[in-house]
Enzyme design. Structure first.
Site, short mmCIF file in Angstrom:
data_model
loop_
_atom_site.label_atom_id
_atom_site.label_comp_id
_atom_site.label_asym_id
_atom_site.label_seq_id
_atom_site.Cartn_x
_atom_site.Cartn_y
_atom_site.Cartn_z
N THR A 190 0.87 -1.17 0.00
CA THR A 190 0.00 0.00 0.00
C THR A 190 0.91 1.22 0.00
O THR A 190 2.05 1.14 0.47
CB THR A 190 -0.90 0.05 1.25
OG1 THR A 190 -0.05 0.11 2.40
CG2 THR A 190 -1.77 -1.19 1.35
N GLU A 337 -5.55 -3.57 -1.28
CA GLU A 337 -5.92 -4.84 -0.62
C GLU A 337 -7.03 -5.58 -1.38
O GLU A 337 -7.35 -6.71 -1.05
CB GLU A 337 -6.43 -4.54 0.81
CG GLU A 337 -5.36 -4.12 1.79
CD GLU A 337 -5.11 -2.61 1.81
OE1 GLU A 337 -5.35 -1.95 0.77
OE2 GLU A 337 -4.67 -2.11 2.85
N LYS A 452 -13.03 16.21 13.69
CA LYS A 452 -13.92 16.21 14.84
C LYS A 452 -14.03 17.61 15.41
O LYS A 452 -13.05 18.16 15.91
CB LYS A 452 -13.41 15.25 15.92
CG LYS A 452 -14.44 15.00 16.99
CD LYS A 452 -14.35 13.62 17.54
CE LYS A 452 -15.67 13.21 18.18
NZ LYS A 452 -15.62 11.91 18.78
N TRP A 457 -18.67 14.93 13.88
CA TRP A 457 -17.78 14.65 12.76
C TRP A 457 -18.11 15.52 11.55
O TRP A 457 -19.28 15.71 11.22
CB TRP A 457 -17.89 13.18 12.33
CG TRP A 457 -17.37 12.22 13.36
CD1 TRP A 457 -18.12 11.39 14.14
CD2 TRP A 457 -16.02 12.00 13.72
NE1 TRP A 457 -17.31 10.66 14.97
CE2 TRP A 457 -16.00 11.02 14.73
CE3 TRP A 457 -14.79 12.55 13.31
CZ2 TRP A 457 -14.84 10.56 15.34
CZ3 TRP A 457 -13.62 12.09 13.91
CH2 TRP A 457 -13.65 11.11 14.90
P1 ADP Z 1 -3.49 4.46 -0.23
O1 ADP Z 1 -4.31 3.82 0.87
O2 ADP Z 1 -2.11 4.63 0.19
O3 ADP Z 1 -4.10 5.72 -0.83
P2 ADP Z 1 -4.71 2.81 -2.19
O4 ADP Z 1 -4.48 3.21 -3.57
O5 ADP Z 1 -4.83 1.38 -1.88
O6 ADP Z 1 -3.51 3.40 -1.39
O7 ADP Z 1 -5.97 3.63 -1.70
C1 ADP Z 1 -7.17 3.06 -1.27
C2 ADP Z 1 -8.03 4.14 -0.68
O8 ADP Z 1 -8.26 5.19 -1.62
C3 ADP Z 1 -9.42 3.69 -0.28
O9 ADP Z 1 -9.42 3.06 0.98
C4 ADP Z 1 -10.18 5.02 -0.27
O10 ADP Z 1 -9.98 5.72 0.94
C5 ADP Z 1 -9.52 5.79 -1.39
N1 ADP Z 1 -10.36 5.68 -2.59
C6 ADP Z 1 -10.20 4.87 -3.64
N2 ADP Z 1 -11.15 5.09 -4.58
C7 ADP Z 1 -11.95 6.06 -4.09
C8 ADP Z 1 -13.13 6.73 -4.56
N3 ADP Z 1 -13.67 6.47 -5.75
N4 ADP Z 1 -13.70 7.65 -3.76
C9 ADP Z 1 -13.17 7.95 -2.55
N5 ADP Z 1 -12.07 7.37 -2.06
C10 ADP Z 1 -11.46 6.44 -2.81
#
Ligand code: ADP
Length: 561
Positions: A190, A337, A452, A457
């Protein structure tokens, strides 16, 4: 045990390799290097993948050994993408934007034995870079400067060679082994947006099923007639599975190397006749601005039809902006993941047009093969009423069940990301979401980005999406500032379309009214900070950590209001 069951053909990436070889050897891969275009057929690509496999066999590579790539999106990277998993080894794609020290940590953590690295990246790693002892062979791929000198790794016994020189010495025929679908095929960390990087180990089964899911009509719906341009890096969650999906579907590929600026993308779209393309929203925000102000460019992108966009929330202004050009934005959600696609936004035929219009900015429905639920703090399912929010959890054959073991201090903490309940495994996504009665999931925020204030929130993401709808705004992010009275208060970090100071003043005087149409007064930021361009993280998303650091290092600035 009953007899008479169906065949137990293993789900491995050899299915992809064999299919593309049998049916689509004439389809093409076009790579746009800064020095010009390179074009080859899938037939040629597979022959070269055979050479890579023979080279790796000669290196003494065994089943399950890890092979790292540190490379941009190119035909060479794709050759390694095919060769490594199909010979039974594990492809570890390392983020090329990481600092030299972090690259070394990940190579060491993964125990990689071979490193394929683009020449331009090898050069920029610089003197800080210490190759870990586990790496025995370094293969430098000629990307931008084929003739340039290749410096030997420091303090290392690893062999060093050039990709093209090495490949020339090997035959293309390779005895590809029969693999078990439970063998590991890929390893991705990640990007660490919300913590230390964690390793996700994809199996052949998970990657093959994810690949098939990209071909579902009610999914990304990659087809043979498509020309696919993954502008998301091949080190970011396997470029969201698009390269393998294109090979499986028989769609041609267009690879932008490291050039994702609008001009370069337009040139590649024109050259390869791209129909479907993907990248994070920041890339498409710039692209949309470019084609709006450049009529010649619009003539060059006439083939482009669909943009599955994800990685961060997609604003209505982006969706509407592209639809003016006849280009459909499909909002997708995923994470490393989940291989990474879990949700896609499609119109249900049993939902009325008005409701569909309102859900267009939602992240969408679970892809067939994925189950989703939203749970409260006690782990109970929240009602699917589109209002009750909780943590989004996902269960799927292509979702992780644990992290790749290692970085010792993280193991226990990280493994709490997985729960077993209702008779199945669930991945805790760390995203806060709602689900409506039709199954549309809307991400409210990342748990760590929520603000917060006065015990309540505030969703930073909802504020950002609304700010993005303001006609003067190019990019928006909202982060928290610690506050003695309220605990935290939101700060709007904005980059405007125009850098004219009067425009800034005009925006400041209209922002409160603009946001008050959608948000109660207490949620609206009182502090606005302007940037020419918001800082980006390692995967091209807006870097909220950098913004939070900036906020923490400054005083509340009333003058900006
Ligand atoms: P990182 O966690 O380091 O950014 P990832 O590419 O695995 O790496 O990111 C996954 C995260 O990106 C998701 O858990 C979410 O928070 C965010 N994410 C992915 N796609 C979207 C989307 N369409 N809208 C909002 N958030 C998104």
């Amino acid at each position: 045990m009953l007899y008479g069951l169906m065949q137990s053909v293993p789900l491995t990436l050899n299915m992809v390799r064999e299919r593309v070889g049998e049916l689509y050897p004439g389809k093409t891969v076009v790579t746009r290097f800064s020095s010009g275009f390179h074009s080859c057929t899938y037939g040629e690509l597979l022959e070269r993948a055979g050479r890579v496999a023979n080279l790796l066999k000669d290196f003494g590579l065994r089943r399950g050994d890890r092979v790292a790539t540190l490379a941009w999106n190119s035909h060479r990277h794709l050759e390694v993408y095919v060769a490594v998993p199909c010979m039974g080894a594990v492809l570890h794609t390392v983020n090329a934007r990481l600092a030299a020290r972090d690259v070394a940590t990940l190579l060491d953590h993964a125990g990689d034995t071979v490193l394929f690295v683009d020449h331009s990246i090898w050069r920029t790693l610089g003197s800080d870079f210490q190759l870990p002892d586990c790496i025995r062979h370094v293969v430098v791929c000629e990307d931008e400067d084929p003739e340039g000198a290749v410096e030997a790794p420091r303090a290392s016994n690893a062999t060093l060679g050039r990709y093209e020189d090495l490949l020339a010495g090997y035959p293309s025929a390779f005895a590809w082994p029969s693999l078990d679908e439970k063998e590991a095929a890929g390893l991705c960390y990640t990007s660490g947006t919300t913590g230390d990087p964690k390793g996700v180990l994809y199996s052949h089964r998970s990657t093959t099923l994810h690949t098939l899911s990209c071909l579902f009509a009610d999914g990304v719906s990659m087809r043979e007639r498509d020309v696919c341009m993954p502008a998301v890096p091949m080190f970011h969650a396997n470029a969201w599975g698009f390269p393998y999906a294109a090979l499986m579907a028989g769609a041609s590929l267009a690879l932008p190397s490291r050039q994702t600026d609008p001009q370069s993308l337009v040139e590649l779209i024109e050259r390869a006749k791209v129909t479907i393309a993907t990248a994070v929203p920041t890339v498409w925000t710039n692209f949309l601005e470019f084609i709006r102000s450049n009529q010649a460019a619009t003539g060059k992108i006439q083939t482009l039809r669909r943009l599955p966009i994800g990685g961060a929330a997609v604003s209505r202004s982006l969706i509407d902006g592209f639809s003016e050009f006849g280009i459909e934005v499909m909002h997708c959600w995923g994470m490393t993941e989940i291989s990474p696609l879990g949700l896609t936004n499609l119109d249900r035929s049993d939902v009325d047009a008005e409701t569909l219009k309102a859900t267009r900015t939602a992240q969408g429905l679970a892809v067939p093969g994925c189950s989703v639920r939203v749970v409260d703090g006690e782990g109970r399912r929240c009602p699917t009423d589109g209002r009750s929010s909780g943590e989004l959890q996902i269960s799927s054959p292509w979702a992780a069940s644990a992290y790749f073991p290692g970085i010792a201090e993280n193991v226990n903490r990280a493994q709490t990301s997985f729960v077993y309940s209702e008779g199945r495994e669930w991945l805790r996504t760390g995203d806060v979401a709602t689900i409506d009665s039709h199954g549309y999931v809307r991400i409210v925020d990342r748990t760590k980005d929520l603000i917060k204030s006065g015990g309540e929130w505030i969703s930073s993401q909802e504020l950002e999406l609304q700010l993005m709808n303001h006609p003067a705004v190019r990019e928006a992010a909202v982060v928290a500032r610690a506050d003695v009275k309220w605990q935290e208060r939101p700060v709007a970090c904005i980059s405007l379309r125009s850098d004219n100071p009067e425009e800034r003043q005009r925006f400041v005087s209209t922002m409160q009214t603009f946001l008050s149409r959608t948000f109660p007064k207490w949620q609206i930021p009182k502090e606005v900070k302007f940037w020419d361009e918001l800082p980006k993280g390692k995967t091209g998303k807006i870097d909220k950590n950098a913004l939070r650091d900036w906020v923490a290092g400054t005083e509340f600035d009333r003058a900006e209001i």
